[in-house]
Design a protein around this motif. Structure first.
Motif, PDB file in Angstrom:
ATOM      1  N   PHE A  96       0.823  -1.208   0.000  1.00 42.56           N
ATOM      2  CA  PHE A  96       0.000   0.000   0.000  1.00 42.56           C
ATOM      3  C   PHE A  96       0.853   1.252   0.000  1.00 42.56           C
ATOM      4  CE2 PHE A  96      -2.892  -3.007   2.194  1.00 42.56           C
ATOM      5  CZ  PHE A  96      -4.026  -2.826   1.421  1.00 42.56           C
ATOM      6  N   ILE A  97       0.299   2.309  -0.605  1.00 44.97           N
ATOM      7  CA  ILE A  97       0.822   3.647  -0.362  1.00 44.97           C
ATOM      8  C   ILE A  97      -0.208   4.354   0.517  1.00 44.97           C
ATOM      9  CG2 ILE A  97       2.309   3.860  -2.386  1.00 44.97           C
ATOM     10  CD1 ILE A  97       0.115   5.448  -3.772  1.00 44.97           C
ATOM     11  N   PHE A 117      -3.908   2.956  -0.884  1.00 43.45           N
ATOM     12  CA  PHE A 117      -4.099   2.503  -2.262  1.00 43.45           C
ATOM     13  C   PHE A 117      -3.079   1.424  -2.566  1.00 43.45           C
ATOM     14  CE2 PHE A 117      -3.136   2.827  -6.847  1.00 43.45           C
ATOM     15  CZ  PHE A 117      -4.394   2.493  -7.341  1.00 43.45           C
ATOM     16  N   GLY A 118      -3.529   0.368  -3.256  1.00 43.51           N
ATOM     17  CA  GLY A 118      -2.644  -0.725  -3.631  1.00 43.51           C
ATOM     18  C   GLY A 118      -2.904  -1.209  -5.042  1.00 43.51           C
ATOM     19  N   VAL A 119      -1.926  -1.905  -5.598  1.00 39.60           N
ATOM     20  CA  VAL A 119      -2.025  -2.468  -6.948  1.00 39.60           C
ATOM     21  C   VAL A 119      -1.453  -3.878  -6.912  1.00 39.60           C
ATOM     22  CG1 VAL A 119      -1.242  -2.238  -9.353  1.00 39.60           C
ATOM     23  CG2 VAL A 119      -1.790  -0.198  -8.034  1.00 39.60           C
ATOM     24  N   ASN A 120      -2.042  -4.755  -7.733  1.00 41.88           N
ATOM     25  CA  ASN A 120      -1.552  -6.116  -7.945  1.00 41.88           C
ATOM     26  C   ASN A 120      -1.581  -6.956  -6.664  1.00 41.88           C
ATOM     27  OD1 ASN A 120      -0.605  -8.218  -9.516  1.00 41.88           O
ATOM     28  ND2 ASN A 120       1.541  -7.657  -9.263  1.00 41.88           N
ATOM     29  N   LYS A 183       3.980   3.503 -11.812  1.00 48.05           N
ATOM     30  CA  LYS A 183       4.014   4.682 -10.917  1.00 48.05           C
ATOM     31  C   LYS A 183       3.821   4.263  -9.460  1.00 48.05           C
ATOM     32  CE  LYS A 183       3.280   8.536 -13.841  1.00 48.05           C
ATOM     33  NZ  LYS A 183       2.994   9.944 -13.768  1.00 48.05           N
ATOM     34  N   PHE A 184       2.988   3.264  -9.241  1.00 45.44           N
ATOM     35  CA  PHE A 184       2.770   2.750  -7.891  1.00 45.44           C
ATOM     36  C   PHE A 184       4.075   2.173  -7.323  1.00 45.44           C
ATOM     37  CE2 PHE A 184       1.816  -0.879  -5.123  1.00 45.44           C
ATOM     38  CZ  PHE A 184       1.083  -0.240  -4.120  1.00 45.44           C
ATOM     39  N   ILE A 188       6.194   3.340  -4.054  1.00 48.09           N
ATOM     40  CA  ILE A 188       6.541   2.410  -2.967  1.00 48.09           C
ATOM     41  C   ILE A 188       8.053   2.470  -2.711  1.00 48.09           C
ATOM     42  CG2 ILE A 188       6.814  -0.064  -2.429  1.00 48.09           C
ATOM     43  CD1 ILE A 188       4.023   0.663  -1.875  1.00 48.09           C
ATOM     44  N   LYS A 189       8.833   2.452  -3.788  1.00 45.13           N
ATOM     45  CA  LYS A 189      10.304   2.486  -3.657  1.00 45.13           C
ATOM     46  C   LYS A 189      10.745   3.789  -2.989  1.00 45.13           C
ATOM     47  CE  LYS A 189      14.526   2.020  -6.308  1.00 45.13           C
ATOM     48  NZ  LYS A 189      15.136   1.891  -7.627  1.00 45.13           N
ATOM     49  N   ASN A 190      10.148   4.900  -3.368  1.00 47.73           N
ATOM     50  CA  ASN A 190      10.511   6.197  -2.784  1.00 47.73           C
ATOM     51  C   ASN A 190      10.133   6.297  -1.320  1.00 47.73           C
ATOM     52  OD1 ASN A 190      11.552   7.062  -5.227  1.00 47.73           O
ATOM     53  ND2 ASN A 190       9.712   8.191  -5.798  1.00 47.73           N
TER      54      ASN A 190
END
Length: 192
Positions: A96-97, A117-120, A183-184, A188-190
């Motif tokens: 999640f972000i 918010f999350g993806v995959n 972008k997600f 997350i990495k940042n």
């Protein structure tokens, strides 16, 4: 101006507190609903689907389609609550972000909604959704249609979609999923 609220009525799920503005003689009491802060999780699959839940809401006396959400446990931090609630309600896990904390009905409650918010998402095989909850994978276009005909009622969910779009600098409802995912992952990495 500050009010000195005192518990007026209590349930296992929320309390009602009461205060009177002592600056005004004969002022009516002011009541607010208070309880545990909560999380709302909007997660998308790579197939352009939102992971949603359908459950009966006694206060509405009907079934509702909504994004997974729930209250924080005592001393639980929001990200842990989001991960726990999402698995409990859907049998999926997700990264999640964090999009921030907001409030609904600021005129009657002091409860914070922590937005994620999350993806995959990934299926957690050993987990079974909570009793009474049906998991639905809803295509973006289908959700748009439900919104436009008034069959999707979770106002906070609409706000989360807009907020996630703003955070990622794109449209969650229209952008290609590989672009959203890219972008997600960068976000997350940042944040790590």
């Amino acid at each position: 101006m500050f009010f000195n609220f005192k518990k007026f009525f209590s349930t296992p799920f929320f309390d009602i507190e009461k205060a009177v503005d002592k600056n005004y003689f004969g002022a009516h009491p002011y009541y607010r609903l208070t309880g545990k802060d909560s999380v709302i999780c909007v997660v998308m699959t790579m197939q352009e689907e939102f992971v949603m839940v359908r459950q009966f809401r006694p206060n509405l006396n009907e079934y509702s389609l909504e994004f997974p959400a729930g209250a924080l446990h005592e001393n639980e931090i929001p990200i842990k609550a989001a991960k726990r609630e999402f698995i409990e309600e859907t049998s999926y896990s997700s990264k999640f972000i964090y999009l921030g904390d907001f409030r609904l009905m600021m005129n009657r409650t002091n409860i914070k909604e922590h937005i994620f918010f999350g993806v995959n998402p990934q299926n957690v095989n050993q987990s079974v959704p909570e009793k009474g909850i049906e998991v639905h994978l809803v295509k973006r276009q289908e959700l748009l249609e439900l919104i436009l005909v008034g069959k999707f009622k979770q106002l906070a969910g609409l706000g989360v979609i807009q907020l996630a779009s703003s955070f990622l600098g794109l449209s969650i409802m229209y952008e290609q999923m590989d672009v959203i995912h890219s972008k997600f992952k960068k976000r997350i990495k940042n944040e790590s």
